[in-house]
Design a protein around this motif. Sequence first.
Motif, short mmCIF file in Angstrom:
data_model
loop_
_atom_site.label_atom_id
_atom_site.label_comp_id
_atom_site.label_asym_id
_atom_site.label_seq_id
_atom_site.Cartn_x
_atom_site.Cartn_y
_atom_site.Cartn_z
N ARG A 193 38.15 104.32 102.12
CA ARG A 193 38.86 103.58 100.66
C ARG A 193 38.92 102.20 101.25
O ARG A 193 39.85 101.98 101.91
N ILE A 194 38.42 101.11 100.44
CA ILE A 194 38.41 99.85 100.86
C ILE A 194 38.98 98.91 99.86
O ILE A 194 38.46 98.93 98.76
N LEU A 195 40.19 98.47 99.68
CA LEU A 195 40.72 97.54 98.96
C LEU A 195 40.64 96.01 99.49
O LEU A 195 41.28 95.77 100.52
N VAL A 196 40.02 95.35 98.52
CA VAL A 196 39.71 93.99 98.92
C VAL A 196 40.41 93.02 97.81
O VAL A 196 40.40 93.02 96.63
N ALA A 197 41.36 92.06 98.71
CA ALA A 197 42.19 91.22 98.00
C ALA A 197 41.41 90.01 97.17
O ALA A 197 41.10 89.20 98.27
N GLY A 198 41.00 90.04 96.26
CA GLY A 198 40.32 88.62 95.55
C GLY A 198 41.30 87.54 95.18
O GLY A 198 42.29 87.72 95.62
N SER A 199 40.65 86.89 94.33
CA SER A 199 41.45 85.83 93.71
C SER A 199 41.06 85.67 92.15
O SER A 199 40.12 85.76 91.72
N ARG A 200 42.38 85.39 91.35
CA ARG A 200 41.99 84.74 90.09
C ARG A 200 41.14 83.70 89.86
O ARG A 200 40.72 83.19 89.00
N MET A 250 38.78 96.36 94.07
CA MET A 250 39.16 94.88 94.08
C MET A 250 40.40 94.66 93.68
O MET A 250 40.66 95.29 92.44
N ALA A 251 41.14 93.92 93.91
CA ALA A 251 42.55 93.30 93.51
C ALA A 251 42.34 92.19 93.31
O ALA A 251 41.78 91.27 93.95
N GLU A 252 43.00 91.66 92.01
CA GLU A 252 42.90 90.02 91.76
C GLU A 252 44.37 89.52 91.39
O GLU A 252 44.91 89.93 90.29
N PRO A 253 45.13 89.35 92.57
CA PRO A 253 46.77 89.11 92.27
C PRO A 253 46.83 87.62 91.50
O PRO A 253 45.80 86.88 91.69
N SER A 254 47.89 87.65 90.87
CA SER A 254 48.22 86.35 90.44
C SER A 254 48.85 85.55 91.55
O SER A 254 48.88 85.63 92.89
N ASN A 255 49.68 84.54 91.53
CA ASN A 255 50.37 83.63 92.49
C ASN A 255 51.58 84.47 92.89
O ASN A 255 52.44 84.78 92.50
N LEU A 256 51.21 84.68 94.21
CA LEU A 256 52.30 85.59 94.83
C LEU A 256 53.50 84.89 95.60
O LEU A 256 53.13 83.74 96.14
N ILE A 257 54.64 85.19 95.41
CA ILE A 257 55.77 84.52 95.68
C ILE A 257 56.80 85.38 96.49
O ILE A 257 56.63 86.68 96.04
N GLY A 258 57.72 85.02 97.29
CA GLY A 258 58.71 85.59 97.96
C GLY A 258 58.78 85.40 99.04
O GLY A 258 58.38 84.37 99.65
N PRO A 259 59.92 85.88 100.04
CA PRO A 259 60.23 85.30 101.23
C PRO A 259 59.24 85.53 102.30
O PRO A 259 58.40 86.46 101.86
N GLY A 260 59.00 84.50 103.31
CA GLY A 260 57.87 84.64 104.08
C GLY A 260 57.07 83.51 104.13
O GLY A 260 57.02 82.47 103.64
N PRO A 261 56.05 83.25 105.24
CA PRO A 261 55.34 82.07 105.41
C PRO A 261 54.29 81.77 104.34
O PRO A 261 52.95 82.02 104.68
N SER A 262 54.67 81.44 103.19
CA SER A 262 53.71 81.06 101.96
C SER A 262 53.52 79.65 101.97
O SER A 262 54.52 78.94 102.46
N THR A 263 52.24 79.24 101.49
CA THR A 263 52.24 77.72 101.29
C THR A 263 51.93 77.47 100.00
O THR A 263 51.58 76.37 99.22
N GLY A 264 52.83 78.49 98.93
CA GLY A 264 52.58 78.49 97.77
C GLY A 264 53.64 77.24 96.98
O GLY A 264 54.35 76.97 97.92
N PHE A 265 53.54 77.20 95.66
CA PHE A 265 54.37 76.03 95.11
C PHE A 265 56.11 76.28 95.34
O PHE A 265 56.74 75.33 95.95
#
Lengths: 332, 332
Positions: free
Chosen positions: A114-121, A160-175
């Motif tokens: 089983r394969i779950l691919v992380a897509g984008s909104r 397929m998964a379509e996550p919204s903007n993911l936040i949390g501790p770690g090396p993110s380049t998000g807002f």
Amino acid sequence: MKGRRLLITGAGGFTGRHAVEYFAAEGAEVTAVVRGTAAEASIFPAGVQQVACDLGDRKAVSRMIETVRPELVLHLAGKNSVPESWRDPLLYMETNVMATLYLLEALRARPASRILVAGSRLKYRPDSAAGPPHPYSLSKTLEELVSLAWGTLFKQPVLMAEPSNLIGPGPSTGFCSLLAQHIVRSEAAAAAGEPAPAAFRLSSRHAQRDFLDVRDAVRAYRYILDSGETGKIYRIGSGTQRELGEIAGKLLAHAAAPVEIDWGPQAEQERQAESSPASAVPEKPPSASADKEVPPAEPEDDAAALGWRPETLFARSLADIIGYYRAGKEGR
Amino acid sequence: MKGRRLLITGAGGFTGRHAVEYFAAEGAEVTAVVRGTAAEASIFPAGVQQVACDLGDRKAVSRMIETVRPELVLHLAGKNSVPESWRDPLLYMETNVMATLYLLEALRARPASRILVAGSRLKYRPDSAAGPPHPYSLSKTLEELVSLAWGTLFKQPVLMAEPSNLIGPGPSTGFCSLLAQHIVRSEAAAAAGEPAPAAFRLSSRHAQRDFLDVRDAVRAYRYILDSGETGKIYRIGSGTQRELGEIAGKLLAHAAAPVEIDWGPQAEQERQAESSPASAVPEKPPSASADKEVPPAEPEDDAAALGWRPETLFARSLADIIGYYRAGKEGR
């Protein structure tokens, strides 16, 4: 999940690190695929097998799958910077589309995986005359198309998964991470008596986004891998739209030193608009934002339909991001 | 067209050879791109420059475009066999999608170059739950998406053509050519007193297709390159649906020896259906054919809107195909 062979790609990335930690703690036999070919010290908990593989190398991917023989695959690897996609659009097609195909093609030898691919909104509608807003959107839209197409053509259990903007501790380049990093840098400069770093640019304070804690997203991936329906697209979000300006305020409340923010050229007119009641703020950002969400062309399922619920309080996510940078792991 | 630098890819293929001949005769300065890297004797008329280039090699494509500096590009290269696409689907993605992108990306350095990409009517609707009928359809659908997307993202003058089934003299693997080849082989066997070749399988005599002479298609490409509108998809067809059984009859009328045809398992029931008047035959093939046309998801333009009309009589196309194989150029 106990004892199941789970392969996680993009394991060295922001979401990947959380995913490896979570699934290993749940008892899965995790193989963590990191970029590159050089052997390096494992960054993962004991018991996790780290494998270096260039997913753009078709033969290497095939060999890796033959060796690992995963029962479950969580495909998180990919490029996700809109500005970078403008600079090197072919890299985005190769990394987000072709590398995903190399993985799916290698997994055809293991029909039960089983394969779950992380897509984008941030996908676009292929039938729209306007076309995609940026090459990143094109690459993620095609990644979803080819993943679902491989599933129907070759009877592969692709989800397929379509996550919204993911936040949390770690090396993110998000807002949130960028602003938290700026706050911690400003604190450090003040403590050392050095000049404050250049102001953080926040030009669209009324732009709204759905932010979700990365740890909640990882739990959602588990629900989808466990009981999601093949061929479906699962949206994962907090369900709450938040204004960037509001979030900036909450993060700045953590600051132990003055922090310079450039509210951008629209700031004055937006401040005037602010005098209108909050409920009058439109659901979507008023300006044509480069990364606004596109409404889905066909009905999609929400991960909530599988019983998943977000659990992390927004305030906790923000505090953990600040804490991550204060601990000095990154960004100084 | 006189004196204009025109680059034709897939120049060694069925349509490519006709295109090179036509545009060279019209006075264009034609560069004919053929597959491979080895130098070989030119198969083209005098004055045509033959260039060997592997379009799957991004750097080679870039160098080739820098050298040729075309004003116009007719991109005919690509793989087009449905059965082969099942055997090697990644090859189809690499050849039809990525190679087209390498070409478009190289042409970004020449913003004035008009590019006509030959698509296929066998595309699928990306928003359909059924997915593509075969990997070839997936590859051509994505080729169209990325071509139009590159056009809008990078303001490139990209145009699409969607020809129907092209027929005519030359190395085609289409239905008419395969049957004509069988007829000529049967004639040769009879003349030599050898056993007849195995029967030609024709299982769906009532399947209908639009057939267009390849030389008419090449003229349509000229209309589109000359005056087509950037970003548009131009359908090119004869406008007439013909049954495969009817065409087989017309080709068999040319045969100078007995020709064995296997009308397939459905033959008997189709023969019964034949007793109904011809006008009652539906527009579309009744059975779910693997390569049936999909109605366009958005309005497309017909090349007729540019003043183009098909000129070659159907009987002439068939006679020329038979003549091509009788001349012994291929297939013996």
